[in-house]
Design an enzyme around this catalytic site. Structure first.
Site, PDB file in Angstrom:
ATOM      1  N   HIS A  56       0.881  -1.173   0.000  1.00 53.11           N
ATOM      2  CA  HIS A  56       0.000   0.000   0.000  1.00 53.11           C
ATOM      3  C   HIS A  56       0.913   1.215   0.000  1.00 53.11           C
ATOM      4  O   HIS A  56       1.978   1.182   0.636  1.00 53.11           O
ATOM      5  CB  HIS A  56      -0.815   0.102   1.283  1.00 53.11           C
ATOM      6  N   ASP A  59       2.408   1.751   3.331  1.00 57.22           N
ATOM      7  CA  ASP A  59       3.331   0.738   3.873  1.00 57.22           C
ATOM      8  C   ASP A  59       4.758   1.182   3.563  1.00 57.22           C
ATOM      9  O   ASP A  59       5.699   0.858   4.287  1.00 57.22           O
ATOM     10  CB  ASP A  59       3.167  -0.631   3.201  1.00 57.22           C
ATOM     11  N   MET A  90       2.353  -5.797  -7.883  1.00 56.33           N
ATOM     12  CA  MET A  90       1.052  -5.207  -7.535  1.00 56.33           C
ATOM     13  C   MET A  90       1.226  -4.106  -6.499  1.00 56.33           C
ATOM     14  O   MET A  90       2.122  -4.166  -5.671  1.00 56.33           O
ATOM     15  CB  MET A  90       0.160  -6.330  -6.979  1.00 56.33           C
ATOM     16  N   GLU A 183     -11.217  -6.421  -4.791  1.00 56.94           N
ATOM     17  CA  GLU A 183     -11.199  -7.465  -3.757  1.00 56.94           C
ATOM     18  C   GLU A 183     -12.408  -7.314  -2.841  1.00 56.94           C
ATOM     19  O   GLU A 183     -12.597  -6.282  -2.216  1.00 56.94           O
ATOM     20  CB  GLU A 183      -9.897  -7.347  -2.955  1.00 56.94           C
ATOM     21  N   LYS A 185     -14.929  -8.381   0.423  1.00 58.34           N
ATOM     22  CA  LYS A 185     -14.900  -8.890   1.792  1.00 58.34           C
ATOM     23  C   LYS A 185     -16.273  -8.591   2.398  1.00 58.34           C
ATOM     24  O   LYS A 185     -16.795  -7.497   2.194  1.00 58.34           O
ATOM     25  CB  LYS A 185     -13.784  -8.184   2.577  1.00 58.34           C
ATOM     26  N   GLU A 219     -10.004 -13.402  -2.273  1.00 55.80           N
ATOM     27  CA  GLU A 219      -9.193 -13.835  -1.119  1.00 55.80           C
ATOM     28  C   GLU A 219      -9.885 -15.011  -0.433  1.00 55.80           C
ATOM     29  O   GLU A 219     -11.081 -14.947  -0.122  1.00 55.80           O
ATOM     30  CB  GLU A 219      -8.997 -12.683  -0.123  1.00 55.80           C
ATOM     31  N   HIS A 222     -11.808 -14.267   2.794  1.00 55.40           N
ATOM     32  CA  HIS A 222     -13.001 -13.432   2.657  1.00 55.40           C
ATOM     33  C   HIS A 222     -14.198 -14.217   2.146  1.00 55.40           C
ATOM     34  O   HIS A 222     -15.324 -13.991   2.602  1.00 55.40           O
ATOM     35  CB  HIS A 222     -12.700 -12.232   1.749  1.00 55.40           C
ATOM     36  N   ASP A 247      -5.504 -13.640  -3.568  1.00 58.46           N
ATOM     37  CA  ASP A 247      -4.975 -13.514  -2.202  1.00 58.46           C
ATOM     38  C   ASP A 247      -5.142 -14.852  -1.497  1.00 58.46           C
ATOM     39  O   ASP A 247      -6.261 -15.253  -1.127  1.00 58.46           O
ATOM     40  CB  ASP A 247      -5.717 -12.412  -1.424  1.00 58.46           C
ATOM     41  N   ASP A 257     -11.762 -11.970  10.327  1.00 59.00           N
ATOM     42  CA  ASP A 257     -10.802 -12.284   9.257  1.00 59.00           C
ATOM     43  C   ASP A 257      -9.497 -12.765   9.878  1.00 59.00           C
ATOM     44  O   ASP A 257      -8.831 -12.026  10.599  1.00 59.00           O
ATOM     45  CB  ASP A 257     -10.554 -10.990   8.459  1.00 59.00           C
ATOM     46  N   ASP A 259      -6.747 -14.431   8.176  1.00 58.08           N
ATOM     47  CA  ASP A 259      -5.527 -14.298   7.365  1.00 58.08           C
ATOM     48  C   ASP A 259      -4.445 -15.293   7.791  1.00 58.08           C
ATOM     49  O   ASP A 259      -3.272 -14.937   7.961  1.00 58.08           O
ATOM     50  CB  ASP A 259      -4.969 -12.864   7.432  1.00 58.08           C
ATOM     51  N   ASP A 289      -1.723 -13.219   1.201  1.00 61.78           N
ATOM     52  CA  ASP A 289      -2.192 -12.111   2.035  1.00 61.78           C
ATOM     53  C   ASP A 289      -2.511 -12.669   3.411  1.00 61.78           C
ATOM     54  O   ASP A 289      -3.675 -12.856   3.779  1.00 61.78           O
ATOM     55  CB  ASP A 289      -3.424 -11.451   1.411  1.00 61.78           C
TER      56      ASP A 289
END
Ligand code: GLT
Ligand code: MN
Ligand code: MN
Length: 388
Positions: A56, A59, A90, A183, A185, A219, A222, A247, A257, A259, A289
């Site tokens: 991102h 980030d 990406m 994406e 969710k 994902e 999700h 993902d 979630d 992950d 992810d």
């Protein structure tokens, strides 16, 4: 330990800066691991054998960085990419952390927040493209509501469409070679997030001005949060020509979630999704992810990252064994047996319809056909358990 399951560049395994860099913060406690700089995350990913790194905007570059600070950070990051050989396939925008987005970004009621979200995304697209990204993910974490009295879902869809149309025009205007992946969710951080499933995203994409530039980024966690079968979502995405990114992680049913490390929770579902990707010849990056357990230290984060990649490669080998296993294949032939009924085959003609209506069927025999799914599933289970 090094063996045939270790990652190679052919696997195109990627991680986000936010995944291995996750310091273990959750809703009930602060960080438990040191904050790693983007450069040290790239080094860690290089050590474990990843192919690429995604990020991102924030980030990499803090939201309040000056232009000079941004230049310094990007230069150091680029140096680390060159040293490790990692690439950036990406990029994406953080449109969820800052309080400005607390009631949404592209779907906010405030025209100024919506404009700021576009401004931030255009700048993040520039940064992603500068570092080599050819895919841009949109995950609208704050694009939802807790209170339907306060938000209009129909208006939200229109605003989302306007934003994506604006941004596809921007990408074309700049001459960038960049595609978008949406994406879905179902919830978290909002009680209800708009366009909650991959299927919903696929329908929405068809309403966009440049729909050919826009696909999905399903994902695992999700879809499982919504109680859905991930491989079925993949099949629909693939069938629509829209599986632009993926993902990979894991999730224990409908709850917050998680992950989790890929394949750690439901290896059979992971097996079927790997089998699907390999069978159809998906060539995009395989992005994890996920993040390590909160109990992990940095050494265990390395084990987490290696684990995601090794599990994928082990499952790919199992998928090859599945395709070659004589008993599995003969069971599949038995299950799929039967000749096509000519009158029911495309293309439609009124003659075929009339012939089909007057045809007689042996309904009793149809109801008695053997369907040895128990045997097939047990063989699949034993294959996964290493017993055949
Ligand atoms: C966030 C979210 C992920 C998205 C990332 C991209 S950020 O961690 O939980 O599912 O893919 O914005
Ligand atoms: Mn997730
Ligand atoms: Mn994700």
């Amino acid at each position: 330990m090094s063996d045939r399951y270790d990652p190679t560049d052919r696997d195109r395994f990627t991680f986000g800066l936010w995944t291995v860099g996750n310091p273990g913060r959750d809703a009930f406690g602060g960080p438990v691991r040191p904050t790693l700089s983007p450069v040290s995350i790239v080094e860690l990913l290089g050590e474990v054998g990843a192919w690429g790194v995604n990020f991102h905007d924030n980030d990499l570059v803090p939201i309040d960085a000056t232009a000079a600070e941004q230049d310094r950070i990007v230069a150091a990051f680029r140096k680390a990419l060159d040293a490790t050989g990692l690439r950036v396939p990406m990029a994406t925008t953080n449109l969820f952390s800052d309080p400005a987005f607390r009631d949404g970004a592209f779907t906010s009621h405030s025209p100024e927040v919506r404009a700021y979200a576009l401004h931030k995304t255009m700048r993040a697209i520039d940064l992603g493209v500068e570092l080599g990204a050819s895919l841009y993910v949109f995950w609208g974490g704050r694009e939802g509501c807790e209170c339907d009295a306060g938000k209009d879902a129909l208006e939200a869809l229109k605003r989302m469409r306007e934003a994506l149309n604006f941004l596809t025009h921007y990408v074309k205007d700049q001459g960038y070679d960049l595609r978008f992946a949406l994406e879905a969710k179902p919830n978290e951080p909002r009680a209800d997030i708009y366009l909650p499933t991959t299927g919903a995203m696929l329908a929405f994409i068809e309403t966009l001005e440049h729909s050919e530039m826009v696909g999905v980024n399903p994902e695992v966690a999700h879809e499982h949060m919504a109680g859905l079968n991930f491989t079925h979502a993949l099949a629909q995405s693939w069938d629509a020509g829209k599986l632009f990114h993926i993902d990979l992680n894991d999730q224990n049913g409908p709850r917050y979630d998680q992950d989790l490390r890929f394949g750690s929770c439901n290896p059979k579902a992971a097996f079927h999704l790997v089998r699907f990707l390999e069978r159809v010849g998906y060539e995009g990056p395989r992005h994890f992810d996920a993040h390590a357990y909160r109990s992990a230290d940095v050494e265990d984060v390395r084990s987490f990252a290696r684990g995601c990649m090794r599990t994928y490669n082990i499952l790919r080998e199992r998928a090859e064994q599945f395709e070659k296993h004589p008993e599995i294949q003969s069971l599949l032939m038995e299950i799929r047996a039967g000749d096509p009924v000519e009158e029911a085959q495309p293309p439609y003609t009124s003659g075929k319809a009339a012939a089909l209506k007057s045809r007689t069927f042996d309904r009793k025999a149809l109801g008695e056909r053997a369907l040895p799914y128990e045997r097939l599933d047990q063989l699949t289970t034993e294959l996964l358990l290493g017993n055949i």
